[in-house]
Design an enzyme around this catalytic site. Structure first.
Site, PDB file in Angstrom:
ATOM      1  CG  ASP A 166      -3.494   3.979  -3.229  1.00  0.00           C
ATOM      2  OD1 ASP A 166      -4.293   3.117  -3.322  1.00  0.00           O
ATOM      3  OD2 ASP A 166      -3.357   4.764  -2.316  1.00  0.00           O
ATOM      4  CD  GLU A 167      -5.751  -1.229  -1.784  1.00  0.00           C
ATOM      5  OE1 GLU A 167      -5.521  -1.957  -0.851  1.00  0.00           O
ATOM      6  OE2 GLU A 167      -6.769  -0.233  -1.900  1.00  0.00           O
ATOM      7  CG  ASP A 192      -1.867   0.846   1.140  1.00  0.00           C
ATOM      8  OD1 ASP A 192      -2.964   0.455   1.617  1.00  0.00           O
ATOM      9  OD2 ASP A 192      -1.940   1.960   0.453  1.00  0.00           O
TER      10      ASP A 192
END
Length: 411
Positions: free
Chosen positions: A103-104, A8
């Site tokens: 974003d993860e 993350d």
DNA sequence: TCTGGGGTCCTAGGACCC
DNA sequence: TCTGGGGTCCTAGGACCC
């Protein structure tokens, strides 16, 4: 026993902005829009968070909490590019990578020990590689399930690595607030608090039957999650290839609520164009067209219609959207938001409607050509005349429509 | 507090069919 | 005619995630 990493990125949007403008480093930064605009915070720097600013908060509220913050619109293209860079690195660590959002990501690291060493060592190497090659920090959670990996990356933030050793999942989760469980939002939290459940441990102590009676299917999933299992939803799917999207939508909130029928229709046409274009990019056609209308009182309603044949054409989706709107809008009622949404997909290349076959074919060709022009000269180079009509009627502050008014001439 | 935009999944009721 | 049950499709709404 599986070994799952959840990677993350820390304050992703803000960190990317800092790469392009190092002067932002350490300062309170809010990404999402200007401080007086309608909108919410997409991301806040850690310095801004100290003032109580957090994502999903109205921009105006963020400004009140932290007037000295730097408010920026953001650069989605840059975020996408950095997301791709991160993904390329992750691909070197495992063949089974799934981006869960921009974003993860989840990595199935089972069986990679010969190559990368034990989990903690591999995680630190991954962390260091991302840092060195992109300049971005991330946090990594390691566990036997995706759910626990995700919760543990959250506990590791910022810039940390946390491994929940197999067998210790329940112990790790028990003292955490129920809100930490993915899938437990504001509403479920309230309902759980009402029956005296505050911590994940309280949840785990409850029997499945009670939870199922009170919360239905999601109650059963909740019971599993509280014990660290990947239960329900996409959590129990294998990490791997992304499937086709199930819906595509675009929506627009007006900076000033409007009852200008011309502007409303032009906006629907524009949104339909954007949706159709993405449909064609994916090689998909949709059968259900849906509109979303939000009024001045922030009441939102949805109206949908399923067509007899799937389509990816601007005119068909636009026509349906405008019809749905006309059928459900009382003139004089101010509108805050409009949206166009399509679903029930099939792959392009299906049967053409016999009667309209020829006409449809010509439109399909025209749309392909328009897509190519937009690729070359930008999104506003080509706009359907029907979508333009309303735009000339009256001055407007909407960038969406303003841009379409004076398209850059293809040179 | 004055509330974006892009998604996924779940629920529930009614129509319709067998 | 006061009446069952299951399956599928459609519509509307809502919780939740980033």
């Amino acid at each position: 026993m599986s070994i799952i990493f959840h990677v993350d990125m820390d304050a992703f949007f803000v960190s990317v902005e800092e790469i392009f403008d190092p002067a932002l480093k350490g300062k309170p930064v809010v990404v999402g829009g200007k401080s007086h605009e309608r909108g919410v915070v997409s991301a806040a720097s850690y310095a801004a968070r100290k003032f109580g600013v957090h994502s999903a908060m109205p921009l105006r509220t963020a400004y009140q909490l932290c007037p000295s913050a730097i408010f920026i619109e953001g650069h989605p293209d840059r975020y996408r590019e950095y997301s791709h860079r991160v993904r390329a690195i992750l691909d070197r660590f495992s063949p089974l990578v799934q981006m869960a959002s921009i974003d993860e990501a989840y990595l199935d690291m089972t069986g990679t020990e010969r190559l990368h060493g034990p989990p903690l060592k591999a995680a630190h190497r991954l962390h260091e590689t991302v840092r060195a090659e992109t300049g971005l920090n991330c946090s990594i959670g390691i566990a036997a399930s995706r759910l626990v990996a995700k919760v543990s990356s959250d506990q590791a933030k910022p810039n940390g690595v946390l491994w929940i050793y197999p067998g210790l999942e329940a112990q790790f989760l028990a003292p955490l607030d129920i809100r930490k469980i993915p899938g437990v939002g504001k509403v479920s939290e309230k309902r759980l608090l009402e029956i005296g459940i505050h911590k994940v441990g309280d949840l785990a102590a409850l029997d499945d039957k009670t939870l199922e009676q009170r919360f239905g299917k999601s109650g059963l999933a909740l019971a599993g999650k509280s014990r660290g299992l990947d239960a329900g939803g996409w959590f129990d799917e294998a990490i791997g290839e992304r499937s086709d999207p199930k819906s595509i939508s675009h929506e627009h909130t007006f900076s000033i609520d409007t009852d200008d029928e011309g502007l409303l229709h032009a906006t629907l046409s524009k949104l339909a164009e954007m949706v159709s274009r993405r449909l064609r990019e994916h090689g998909l056609q949709a059968r259900t067209v849906q509109i979303k209308v939000r009024n001045q009182a922030f009441e939102t309603y949805i109206r949908a219609r399923t067509l007899t044949a799937a389509t990816d054409l601007d005119i068909e989706i636009g026509r349906e959207a405008r019809t749905l709107f006309r059928e459900n809008w009382r003139p004089g009622t101010k509108v805050r938001l409009l949206g166009v949404h399509v679903s029930q997909f099939s792959k392009t290349g299906g049967q053409l409607d016999l009667l309209d076959g020829d006409k449809k074919l010509r439109w399909t060709d025209a749309m392909r050509a328009a897509d190519r022009l937009r690729d070359r000269y930008g999104d506003d180079a080509v706009t359907l005349a029907g979508g333009m009509r309303g735009k000339f009627r009256e001055r407007t502050h909407e960038a969406l429509v303003d841009k379409a008014r004076d398209p850059e001439p293809p040179s």
